[in-house]
Scaffold this active site. Structure first.
Site, mmCIF file in Angstrom:
data_model
loop_
_atom_site.group_PDB
_atom_site.id
_atom_site.type_symbol
_atom_site.label_atom_id
_atom_site.label_comp_id
_atom_site.label_asym_id
_atom_site.label_seq_id
_atom_site.Cartn_x
_atom_site.Cartn_y
_atom_site.Cartn_z
ATOM 1 N N HIS A 1 -51.311 7.938 65.495
ATOM 2 C CA HIS A 1 -52.152 7.095 64.553
ATOM 3 C C HIS A 1 -52.311 5.719 64.984
ATOM 4 O O HIS A 1 -52.223 4.906 63.991
ATOM 5 C CB HIS A 1 -51.763 7.081 63.085
ATOM 6 C CG HIS A 1 -51.921 8.581 62.816
ATOM 7 N ND1 HIS A 1 -52.881 9.220 61.944
ATOM 8 C CD2 HIS A 1 -50.889 9.874 62.879
ATOM 9 C CE1 HIS A 1 -52.767 10.567 61.878
ATOM 10 N NE2 HIS A 1 -51.501 11.028 62.190
ATOM 11 N N ASN B 1 -54.362 13.737 56.056
ATOM 12 C CA ASN B 1 -55.216 13.908 57.176
ATOM 13 C C ASN B 1 -56.696 14.189 56.619
ATOM 14 O O ASN B 1 -56.722 14.581 55.601
ATOM 15 C CB ASN B 1 -54.750 14.775 58.382
ATOM 16 C CG ASN B 1 -53.748 14.112 59.158
ATOM 17 O OD1 ASN B 1 -53.370 12.889 59.110
ATOM 18 N ND2 ASN B 1 -53.131 14.954 59.875
ATOM 19 N N TYR C 1 -40.822 8.168 58.680
ATOM 20 C CA TYR C 1 -41.539 7.195 58.842
ATOM 21 C C TYR C 1 -40.876 5.996 58.333
ATOM 22 O O TYR C 1 -41.523 5.077 59.073
ATOM 23 C CB TYR C 1 -42.455 7.602 57.517
ATOM 24 C CG TYR C 1 -43.657 8.635 57.798
ATOM 25 C CD1 TYR C 1 -43.437 9.806 58.054
ATOM 26 C CD2 TYR C 1 -45.086 8.343 57.966
ATOM 27 C CE1 TYR C 1 -44.259 10.879 58.469
ATOM 28 C CE2 TYR C 1 -45.959 9.335 58.536
ATOM 29 C CZ TYR C 1 -45.638 10.558 58.483
ATOM 30 O OH TYR C 1 -46.441 11.392 59.029
HETATM 31 FE FE1 HDD Z 1 -47.326 11.606 60.686
HETATM 32 C C1 HDD Z 1 -47.936 8.419 61.082
HETATM 33 C C2 HDD Z 1 -50.121 11.931 58.970
HETATM 34 C C3 HDD Z 1 -46.590 14.946 60.345
HETATM 35 C C4 HDD Z 1 -44.197 11.361 61.978
HETATM 36 N N1 HDD Z 1 -48.751 10.504 59.959
HETATM 37 C C5 HDD Z 1 -48.908 8.882 60.433
HETATM 38 C C6 HDD Z 1 -50.180 8.396 59.969
HETATM 39 C C7 HDD Z 1 -50.772 9.658 59.197
HETATM 40 C C8 HDD Z 1 -49.922 10.780 59.458
HETATM 41 C C9 HDD Z 1 -52.161 9.608 58.388
HETATM 42 C C10 HDD Z 1 -50.633 6.929 59.925
HETATM 43 C C11 HDD Z 1 -49.970 6.244 58.886
HETATM 44 C C12 HDD Z 1 -50.648 4.929 58.910
HETATM 45 O O1 HDD Z 1 -51.869 4.780 58.730
HETATM 46 O O2 HDD Z 1 -49.860 4.058 59.267
HETATM 47 N N2 HDD Z 1 -48.252 13.292 59.883
HETATM 48 C C13 HDD Z 1 -49.394 13.257 59.150
HETATM 49 C C14 HDD Z 1 -49.646 14.384 58.409
HETATM 50 C C15 HDD Z 1 -48.765 15.349 58.775
HETATM 51 C C16 HDD Z 1 -48.019 14.488 59.700
HETATM 52 C C17 HDD Z 1 -50.874 14.622 57.389
HETATM 53 C C18 HDD Z 1 -48.582 16.751 58.628
HETATM 54 C C19 HDD Z 1 -48.967 17.126 57.344
HETATM 55 N N3 HDD Z 1 -45.745 12.996 60.906
HETATM 56 C C20 HDD Z 1 -45.635 14.230 60.890
HETATM 57 C C21 HDD Z 1 -44.223 14.604 61.185
HETATM 58 C C22 HDD Z 1 -43.611 13.784 61.470
HETATM 59 C C23 HDD Z 1 -44.275 12.567 61.489
HETATM 60 C C24 HDD Z 1 -44.020 16.034 61.042
HETATM 61 C C25 HDD Z 1 -42.311 13.672 62.316
HETATM 62 C C26 HDD Z 1 -41.338 14.368 61.890
HETATM 63 N N4 HDD Z 1 -46.344 10.171 61.384
HETATM 64 C C27 HDD Z 1 -45.151 10.305 61.887
HETATM 65 C C28 HDD Z 1 -44.620 8.830 62.342
HETATM 66 C C29 HDD Z 1 -45.626 8.064 62.107
HETATM 67 C C30 HDD Z 1 -46.742 8.775 61.441
HETATM 68 C C31 HDD Z 1 -43.866 8.631 63.801
HETATM 69 C C32 HDD Z 1 -46.152 7.112 63.331
HETATM 70 C C33 HDD Z 1 -46.411 5.761 62.590
HETATM 71 C C34 HDD Z 1 -45.972 5.790 61.326
HETATM 72 O O3 HDD Z 1 -45.361 7.126 61.092
HETATM 73 O O4 HDD Z 1 -45.843 5.239 60.569
HETATM 74 O O5 HDD Z 1 -43.314 8.204 61.871
#
Ligand code: HDD
Length: 718
Positions: A93, A166, A380
């Site tokens: 993202h 999402n 996160y």
């Molecule tokens: Fe995630 C970012 C949505 C599963 C780990 N995720 C991130 C963002 C969104 C989502 C919208 C951007 C946030 C922003 O605008 O800063 N992610 C989802 C959805 C998931 C999902 C809807 C499943 C239903 N995510 C998911 C899992 C993991 C992560 C299973 C880890 C175990 N997601 C992350 C992250 C991020 C992230 C690596 C990257 C940047 C951040 O968090 O801030 O931690």
């Protein structure tokens, strides 16, 4: 030349009201942010340490021709700061766009939850929203085929609540431990960092074809939902089952939904691909412009509610994030509305530094045991520590709650608070034991986790109730209209044609056979393959005899079209010698209906007395518009008919199933392009009838696309 100092004596140069200081109606968050804003207007240029600078053009040198001197603290400070201006982009993202706004509940939801922001219709809760793509890096194109992130930070009176969802209601995997594998597979490949902003490559399809739980979500991504026309016009989903808990401690399961008030629409793949080159900022520009123009995007927040005792009444497990609850089984109850009404002042400070976490909840909201959600609760905050440089990221202005956030957490990188007092521990007796805990209560209480009874063995195992990977994919496929099914087939054909290894293509096609044999066959044909017989056929019918549906019409984007043309973009194509009366009539009627109209011509300048081109054919192609209007005088029609670019403009709009109108000589341009002058979605008439033509044009634009034209349009070269 050194700058002359414009400094106002005696005015501090640290915290100044910003250029866009809060206006009437500013939220508590707007006002808080304003105290951190810095406005350079009428300020002297100074170093970070406050010293006024007399020459920002030249390094300090020994003699006019050098060498430069290390002593130059002004140059060193400037270059050092510059050298460190970038921070790591989000691991997923990375590309996003954000906006401020507010949320207001329609009526008190006390029976459902004790969350304060859902209890009082008089309260406007400030929000900051960030939309994103998943795969590409920060500089990638907006309109790629991908999932879109939909994150909302509610700055509630009880602390921050982060909704991190999402634009699709399911996910690729069922357990968080597989997330790094999935992301490694979808991201650009590790050896050559190709492709950017695309899932059309071997590692993605290798992984998903080996992990059948992903099949439902992959189908959503291959559908039109993967290429939304606008961030303003896409739905949002919380995906996991959450809990809402009321003051009496009663909990219900909920699924969260955001529904855009203006309906949901998607691009066509050809438009999406062209836009990625001609305007890679298409989606973020549209969001920005809409807010600047006062077309404030609005979404309703709704919930599907499942009573605790009904948890096991469905054909699928509520804890499985690869499943939806069909709306036909549990309707959505709309709770309130979110309005985005202010663009950020600074991209980095706000959109880049905002840090969401699904674990940020407030009293009245709680988690379920969905194993994907449980893992997210950890990931996160952890990722922000490296992305934002330490554990104090909650102190960044965009992340601060509008409540106090006093506790005994101290020090660490970038600490910006001066914590007073000697006792930074609890219990303490030297500071009266402050800050103190707040007991849970119906109103204004401390957070209390829902008292769920659980027992079991410690075990690494996937529940049997998560095992049916195909039935809901079959339901989705069967719920699509014919054009949507065509688009899905074309998307698989495109993506798989980019996969180099045939055994991966074959495995995908074999998987598709479990969703639907016709889908598998149609995709396979274009790849020169034959699908294997289905091994675990999905069924749109309930397999277990529990609650199920055969078809869910609300899954089709065709059911989301809303009447009206508010906030659409209309091109009036003209050249020198255009018909000013027709242009004026069309502009007036379209603008009155809420559309934004631009005159597009081969060159900038006057096209008719008093009418000037807003943009050129090359600068704003037809793919940037929802519809095209031709209002030509004889000379204008001649020039456009003779121009390959102008004819391509009209042909392309026709190919993309857009409404087209032509009055007077405008019809000549259609004829020169070998297009019909009149058929569904192509409106024309004499200049005397311009009002009637425009009225029909408005009705046609309101239908979004002229689907009946699809077969004919396929033969149009554009
Ligand atoms: Fe995630 C970012 C949505 C599963 C780990 N995720 C991130 C963002 C969104 C989502 C919208 C951007 C946030 C922003 O605008 O800063 N992610 C989802 C959805 C998931 C999902 C809807 C499943 C239903 N995510 C998911 C899992 C993991 C992560 C299973 C880890 C175990 N997601 C992350 C992250 C991020 C992230 C690596 C990257 C940047 C951040 O968090 O801030 O931690």
């Amino acid at each position: 030349m050194a700058n002359q100092s414009p400094a106002k004596p005696g005015v501090p140069n640290s915290v100044q009201p910003s250029g866009t200081a809060p206006k009437a109606g500013a939220t508590s968050k707007d006002m808080q942010l304003d105290t951190f804003s810095v406005n350079p207007e009428n300020e002297a240029l100074r170093t970070n340490h406050g010293v006024k600078i007399s020459d920002d053009q030249n390094t300090l040198k020994l003699g006019e021709r050098g060498p430069s001197l290390l002593e130059d603290f002004i140059m060193r400070e400037k270059i050092t700061h510059f050298d460190h201006e970038r921070i790591p982009e989000r691991i997923v993202h990375a590309r996003g766009a954000g906006a401020h706004g507010f949320f207001q509940v329609y009526e008190a939801q006390t029976e459902l939850t004790k969350a304060a922001f859902l209890r009082d219709p008089a309260v406007k809760t400030p929000v900051y929203v960030r939309f994103s793509t998943v795969q590409g890096s920060r500089g990638s194109a907006d309109t790629v085929r991908d999932v879109r992130g939909f994150s909302v930070k509610f700055y509630t009176e009880e602390g921050n609540y982060d909704f991190v969802g999402n634009n699709m209601p399911v996910f690729f995997i069922q357990d968080a431990i597989k997330f790094p594998d999935f992301v490694h597979a979808v991201k650009p490949e590790p050896h050559n960092e190709i492709p950017q902003g695309a899932s059309a490559h071997d590692t993605f399809w290798d992984f998903v074809s080996l992990v059948p739980e992903s099949m439902h979500m992959v189908l959503w991504v291959m559908s039109d939902r993967g290429i939304p026309q606008s961030l303003r016009l896409m739905e949002g989903f919380g995906i996991h089952t959450f809990r809402l808990v009321n003051a009496a401690g009663k909990s219900r399961f909920v699924k969260f939904h955001w529904r855009p008030v203006l309906g949901s629409y998607s691009l066509l793949w050809d438009e999406a691909q062209k836009l990625a080159g001609k305007d890679p900022d298409f989606n973020r520009r549209d969001l920005w412009n809409a807010i600047e123009q006062g077309d404030f995007p609005e979404w309703e927040l709704g919930v599907q509610i499942v009573e605790e005792e009904d948890e096991h009444k469905f054909d699928f497990d509520l804890l499985d994030p690869t499943k939806i609850i069909p709306e036909e089984l549990v309707p959505i109850k709309m709770l309130g509305k979110m309005t985005l009404n202010r663009n950020p002042d600074n991209y980095f400070a706000e959109t880049e530094q905002v840090a969401f976490c699904p674990g940020h909840i407030v009293p009245g909201i709680d988690f379920s045991n969905d194993p994907l959600l449980q893992g997210r609760l950890f990931s996160y905050t952890d990722t922000q520590i490296s992305r934002l440089g330490g554990p104090n990221f909650h102190q960044l202005p965009i992340n601060r709650p509008v409540t106090p956030n006093v506790n005994n957490q101290r020090d660490a990188m970038h600490q910006s608070s001066i914590h007073r007092g000697q006792a930074s521990y609890e219990p303490n007796s030297i500071a009266g034991n402050w800050p103190k805990e707040t007991p849970a209560a119906a109103v204004d209480g401390g957070f209390e986790t829902y008292h769920e009874r659980v027992s079991g063995e410690k075990i690494r195992k996937r529940s049997e109730s998560f095992a049916d990977h195909y039935s809901q994919a079959t339901l989705f496929w069967k719920s699509m209209s014919a054009p949507e099914q065509d688009h899905i087939v074309a998307a698989y054909q495109f993506e798989l044609s980019k996969v180099e290894r045939e055994f991966i293509r074959q495995r995908v096609v074999d998987n598709l056979a479990n969703i639907d044999p016709v889908l598998a066959q149609r995709v396979a044909e274009a790849l020169g393959l034959t699908p294997a017989a289905p091994t675990q056929p999905g069924s749109a019918k309930s397999k277990s005899g529990k609650a199920g549906v055969d078809v869910s019409p609300s899954l089709s984007l065709m059911s989301k079209v809303k009447p009206g043309i508010k906030s659409t973009q209309i091109a009036i194509l003209a050249a020198k010698g255009a018909d000013p009366k027709s242009i004026a009539a069309a502009k007036t009627a379209l603008t009155a209906a809420g559309a934004h109209v631009k005159v597009i011509a081969p060159m900038l300048g006057e096209v008719a007395p008093g009418i000037f081109a807003d943009a050129t054919i090359a600068g704003m192609p037809s793919i940037a518009f929802d519809a095209v209007f031709l209002a030509c005088g004889e000379a204008s029609a001649k020039a456009l008919s003779a121009s390959g670019d102008a004819r391509h403009y009209v042909l392309e709009a026709y190919k993309h199933l857009k409404a087209i109108a032509a009055v007077g000589y405008g019809r000549d341009v259609l004829q020169a392009s070998h297009l019909p002058v009149s058929e569904e979605g192509v409106l024309s008439g004499d200049t005397a009838n311009v009002d009637a033509v425009v009225a029909d044009f408005i009705e046609a634009i309101g239908k979004h696309r002229v689907w009946s034209r699809a077969a004919k349009a396929a033969s149009v070269p554009a």
